[in-house]
Enzyme design. Structure first.
Site, PDB file in Angstrom:
ATOM      1  CD  GLU A 126     -10.958  23.429  29.424  1.00 44.06           C
ATOM      2  OE1 GLU A 126     -10.464  22.433  28.873  1.00 44.06           O
ATOM      3  OE2 GLU A 126     -10.294  24.379  29.856  1.00 44.06           O
ATOM      4  CE  LYS A 128     -15.421  14.260  30.830  1.00 46.91           C
ATOM      5  NZ  LYS A 128     -15.237  13.174  29.874  1.00 46.91           N
ATOM      6  CG  ASP A 130     -17.118  11.185  23.950  1.00 50.22           C
ATOM      7  OD1 ASP A 130     -16.332  10.584  24.720  1.00 50.22           O
ATOM      8  OD2 ASP A 130     -18.219  10.740  23.608  1.00 50.22           O
ATOM      9  CE1 TYR A 236      -7.531  17.525  29.080  1.00 52.78           C
ATOM     10  CE2 TYR A 236      -8.523  17.552  26.897  1.00 52.78           C
ATOM     11  CZ  TYR A 236      -8.106  16.866  28.016  1.00 52.78           C
ATOM     12  OH  TYR A 236      -8.258  15.515  28.083  1.00 52.78           O
ATOM     13  CE  LYS A 324     -19.130  12.445  31.943  1.00 50.78           C
ATOM     14  NZ  LYS A 324     -19.441  11.048  31.895  1.00 50.78           N
ATOM     15  CB  CYS A 415     -27.652 -20.395  25.851  1.00 49.23           C
ATOM     16  SG  CYS A 415     -26.438 -19.413  24.949  1.00 49.23           S
ATOM     17  CB  CYS A 418     -24.246 -23.017  23.246  1.00 46.29           C
ATOM     18  SG  CYS A 418     -24.613 -22.779  24.999  1.00 46.29           S
ATOM     19  CB  CYS A 433     -25.269 -19.088  28.615  1.00 47.73           C
ATOM     20  SG  CYS A 433     -24.636 -20.575  27.861  1.00 47.73           S
ATOM     21  CB  CYS A 439     -21.572 -20.959  25.412  1.00 46.56           C
ATOM     22  SG  CYS A 439     -22.537 -19.611  24.687  1.00 46.56           S
TER      23      CYS A 439
HETATM   24  S1  IVH Z   1      -9.012  18.160  32.395  1.00 52.07           S
HETATM   25  C1  IVH Z   1      -6.689  16.661  35.936  1.00 52.07           C
HETATM   26  N1  IVH Z   1     -10.399  19.061  30.381  1.00 52.07           N
HETATM   27  O1  IVH Z   1     -12.107  13.723  30.451  1.00 52.07           O
HETATM   28  C2  IVH Z   1      -7.808  16.668  34.994  1.00 52.07           C
HETATM   29  N2  IVH Z   1     -10.280  16.721  30.680  1.00 52.07           N
HETATM   30  O2  IVH Z   1     -13.403  12.218  32.497  1.00 52.07           O
HETATM   31  C3  IVH Z   1      -7.365  16.541  33.612  1.00 52.07           C
HETATM   32  N3  IVH Z   1     -11.444  15.442  28.975  1.00 52.07           N
HETATM   33  O3  IVH Z   1      -9.269  11.922  31.341  1.00 52.07           O
HETATM   34  C4  IVH Z   1      -8.461  16.521  32.687  1.00 52.07           C
HETATM   35  N4  IVH Z   1     -12.135  17.159  27.790  1.00 52.07           N
HETATM   36  O4  IVH Z   1      -9.540  12.596  28.884  1.00 52.07           O
HETATM   37  C5  IVH Z   1      -9.991  17.975  31.044  1.00 52.07           C
HETATM   38  N5  IVH Z   1     -11.551  20.000  28.609  1.00 52.07           N
HETATM   39  C6  IVH Z   1     -11.129  18.922  29.267  1.00 52.07           C
HETATM   40  C7  IVH Z   1     -11.456  17.632  28.843  1.00 52.07           C
HETATM   41  C8  IVH Z   1     -11.014  16.553  29.591  1.00 52.07           C
HETATM   42  C9  IVH Z   1     -12.110  15.839  27.891  1.00 52.07           C
HETATM   43  C10 IVH Z   1     -11.284  14.037  29.366  1.00 52.07           C
HETATM   44  C11 IVH Z   1      -9.910  13.614  29.772  1.00 52.07           C
HETATM   45  C12 IVH Z   1     -10.079  13.026  31.141  1.00 52.07           C
HETATM   46  C13 IVH Z   1     -11.516  12.687  31.145  1.00 52.07           C
HETATM   47  C14 IVH Z   1     -12.079  12.578  32.525  1.00 52.07           C
END
Ligand code: IVH
Length: 710
Positions: A126, A128, A130, A236, A324, A415, A418, A433, A439
């Site tokens: 799924e 991730k 942001d 989620y 990622k 710097c 300052c 610095c 500063c």
């Molecule tokens: S599962 C036990 N699912 O990513 C694990 N996290 O880098 C619970 N996040 O702290 C997280 N999308 O804030 C999960 N589809 C997703 C997510 C997700 C974003 C975030 C979440 C977590 C962070 C970790």
């Protein structure tokens, strides 16, 4: 980024130094990200710092610091909200950066579960999101509270704010008696742009990206402001539960949907690494069109009984990983190179670019990190460069693609804020610095340190007040704090201040006119002088005047002998005495010498000391408890307190806490999931204690009056 020496090539001394630097740097960026919603470096660079820290710790387990970033998730809390302790900790996720990492993840899971090759391992993939994670607790179908992740074990109480979100049901029908829904608070891209336009039109603060906008909007002390912000929530995951939601992740999601939550999409149930990667690439091609920002794909073992068995390692579950996205790239021209001074005094060169869109976002600045990086890239003003942006705020320069024919870039010798000299330590790449408190770029941060808990600990004078008082020139240097009572009338009636709170603040300040020398030294925020060294100095020199006289001599001697590698005895008697103190090395000594060698610091110190009673520090009484003088090692996950707290407690009782087990170890305290250290203890015949046994011993020792003085 900063020091780039290969981890395998580091000596122990270098490793220790590097870990100290990383702890400081990561803590700084944590604060920028979590507390101020204003990150300075990319997620990728941040991850790289953490990975380097972990790699060094893996090579030198005995050097793991009390404040090591690997021992904590996220950052401490921004004040203003009540705190909520999570019934179940809120975890973070491990990262995969390429296909091999993903394959390894699946192999690890299979190995852990003992699955044969023919057994199916279903993975739910799924996006991730942001944004920022939040936990919503429902009891008997009613929303009782909502909390941010905070440091993972304790978050901020954002109930009133979360209740304003349309995506957050206030009542549920057909839910388990206890249900904590976890998920992401985020802002859609179109909503983010519209919000920024409204903000700009109103002359208010605009946000760098949707994540910062979401964080800033959620953390409003006034929920009616949050209500006007277009925040959304995807569910989620879950925390505390009175009964299971479903047998699998995919079904649990459907259950959440039927309860009224919105779900992140698109998801796919995958059965092989090829399917997982195909879904990743598919989401990657849709990324720009998705209505919300994502920074990767999360893979979760679908069967919840397997998730349970897999459990977690330190901060992250074994049953999930975040894959990622790689950075997006573009080419443009560097119009000018400028240098910024950070709050720690670090000088960071910045490339000001001819604006260009990278993955849909207009970019006009990129970091060049430091002087070495400029030289490595060979960049100059006027060059055409390739830049990359990794779903973050500050893009990076990757390489020069066309020489613009301009003169080589000259890094400033003073710097830019300052005008003080800049310095950089042996082996370091960052120029700093030396202006310290004078500063402007650093002063506010230094003042915050000055009043912080382990320093002057002035109640009521928090980060926000320091910033406010700074802006209005009420506090420009530490001594001004003790002159604040002159401005009593001006303080009363300011926003957020009433007669009573002003009186309380002024009383809290008065109460700190008397301060132990070690706290005083620590509060000065001299580089490399942390709490431990401050205590050593205070104990060794006994009193403020003796310390000041000695440090002045150290500075004089060092001025006459600037050779970095000269032996301490040859530099002078004061210098030799200083470096003769247990664990005070030349790095700390040179830092003290630099501080006392600068007239502006001496002035600040004198005006401050004149207003205070700095008390002497008594020599420690030799403890005779079961713990004093003993060497202890903690291993595994502690349930009752964090590693940091356990260590601090042991040290307060006079124990030495070590990171590795040897014959000299007296006790090994074994927490859950302990590994090789527990085994080694048994092999060496070192006594092991359970966490409870240890706590009993610690409580008994604390009670027998032998607590070492701090
Ligand atoms: S599962 C036990 N699912 O990513 C694990 N996290 O880098 C619970 N996040 O702290 C997280 N999308 O804030 C999960 N589809 C997703 C997510 C997700 C974003 C975030 C979440 C977590 C962070 C970790």
């Amino acid at each position: 980024m900063s020091s780039s020496k290969d981890v395998d090539a580091l000596s122990e001394v270098e490793a220790r130094k590097e870990l100290a630097r990383l702890a400081m740097e990561i803590a700084y960026h944590d604060a920028r990200y979590h507390k101020e919603d204003a990150p300075e470096i990319s997620d990728a660079d941040y991850d790289a710092l953490r990975r380097r820290n972990e790699a060094i710790e893996a090579r030198f387990p005995n050097l793991v610091r009390k404040d090591s970033p690997s021992l904590k998730v996220g950052a401490a809390l921004k004040s203003g909200f009540g705190k909520i302790r999570h019934v179940k900790p809120m975890l973070s996720l491990g990262n995969a950066f390429n296909d091999e990492d993903v394959a390894e993840f699946l192999t690890r899971v299979r190995r852990f579960l003992g699955l044969s090759d023919s057994e199916e391992l279903a993975i739910l993939a799924e996006p991730k999101i942001d944004g920022l994670s939040a936990s919503l607790r429902y009891e008997n179908g009613e929303l009782v509270y909502a909390a941010t992740r905070g440091d993972g074990s304790e978050g901020e109480d954002v109930t009133a704010n979360m209740r304003t979100l349309e995506d957050v049901p206030v009542t549920l029908t057909g839910a388990p008696a206890v249900l904590e829904v976890r998920g992401e608070v985020y802002m859609r891209k179109d909503d983010f742009f519209a919000l920024n336009e409204r903000q700009a039109a109103a002359g208010a603060k605009t946000f760098a990206n949707p994540r910062n906008a979401a964080a800033g909007s959620l953390r409003q002390l006034d929920p009616s402001i949050t209500k006007q912000r277009p925040l959304r929530f995807f569910g989620y995951a879950w925390g505390d539960l009175s009964e299971p939601l479903a047998p699998t992740q995919a079904e649990a999601r459907e259950r959440l949907r039927s309860l009224g939550f919105s779900l992140n999409h698109p998801t796919a149930l995958c059965r092989t690494v090829e399917e997982v990667l195909a879904h990743y690439r598919m989401i990657g091609t849709q990324r720009a069109e998705l209505p919300f920002d994502i920074d990767g794909v999360v893979y979760k073992v679908d069967r919840l009984d397997w998730q349970e068995r897999l459990g977690q390692v330190s901060r992250a579950p074994r049953w999930a990983i975040a894959h990622k996205f790689a950075a997006e790239k573009a080419e443009t021209v560097i119009e000018e190179i400028t240098v910024q001074v950070g709050r720690t005094g670090a000088l960071t060169p910045v490339a000001n670019l001819k604006p260009v869109t990278v993955g849909g976002v207009v970019v006009s600045r990129a970091t060049l990190h430091n002087q070495d990086e400029i030289e490595r890239l060979g960049v100059k003003e006027g060059d055409t460069v390739r830049i990359q942006r990794a779903g973050d705020v500050i893009p990076q320069v990757l390489e020069v693609v066309k020489d613009g024919g301009g003169p080589p870039y000259r890094f400033p010798a003073a710097c830019p804020v300052c005008g003080s000299d800049v310095e950089r330590d042996d082996g370091e790449v960052v120029w700093r610095c030396t202006g310290g408190l004078i500063c402007e770029a650093q002063a506010v941060e230094r003042l915050k340190h000055f009043v912080s808990r382990d320093a002057f600990d002035i109640e009521g004078l928090g980060t926000k007040s320091i910033e406010e008082f700074w802006t209005e020139s009420l506090i420009r240097q530490p001594a001004d704090i003790f002159r604040l009572s002159d401005h009593r009338d001006a303080l009363i009636g300011r926003e957020g201040w009433k007669e009573k709170s002003v009186t309380n603040l002024l009383n809290a300040i008065e109460a700190r006119r008397e301060i132990p020398l070690d706290r005083f030294i620590y509060a000065l925020g001299i580089r490399h002088i942390g709490q431990t060294t401050a205590k050593l100095l205070a104990r060794s020199y006994g009193g403020f005047e003796a310390w000041r006289t000695a440090m002045t001599a150290v500075a004089e001697e060092r001025k006459g002998n600037p050779d970095e590698h000269k032996k301490p005895e040859l530099i002078g008697p004061a210098y030799a005495e200083l470096t003769g103190i247990d664990t005070v090395g030349m790095t700390a000594a040179d830092s003290l010498a630099a501080f006392f060698g600068a007239a502006h610091n001496v002035d600040v110190l004198s005006s401050l000391a004149a207003m205070l009673t700095i008390t002497d520090v008594e020599a420690p009484v030799a403890g005779d408890s079961a713990i004093a003088g003993k060497t202890v090692v903690f291993t595994g996950t502690l349930e009752k307190m964090s590693r940091g707290e356990a260590k601090a407690r042991a040290e307060a009782l006079g124990a030495k806490v070590s990171g590795s087990v040897s014959k000299k170890t007296d006790f090994v305290i074994v927490g859950a999931d302990a590994g090789s250290k527990a085994k080694k203890a048994t092999e060496l015949g070192v006594k092991t204690l359970s966490e409870d046994e240890w706590l009993d011993l610690a409580n008994a020792s604390a009670g027998d009056g032998s607590e070492a003085s701090n």
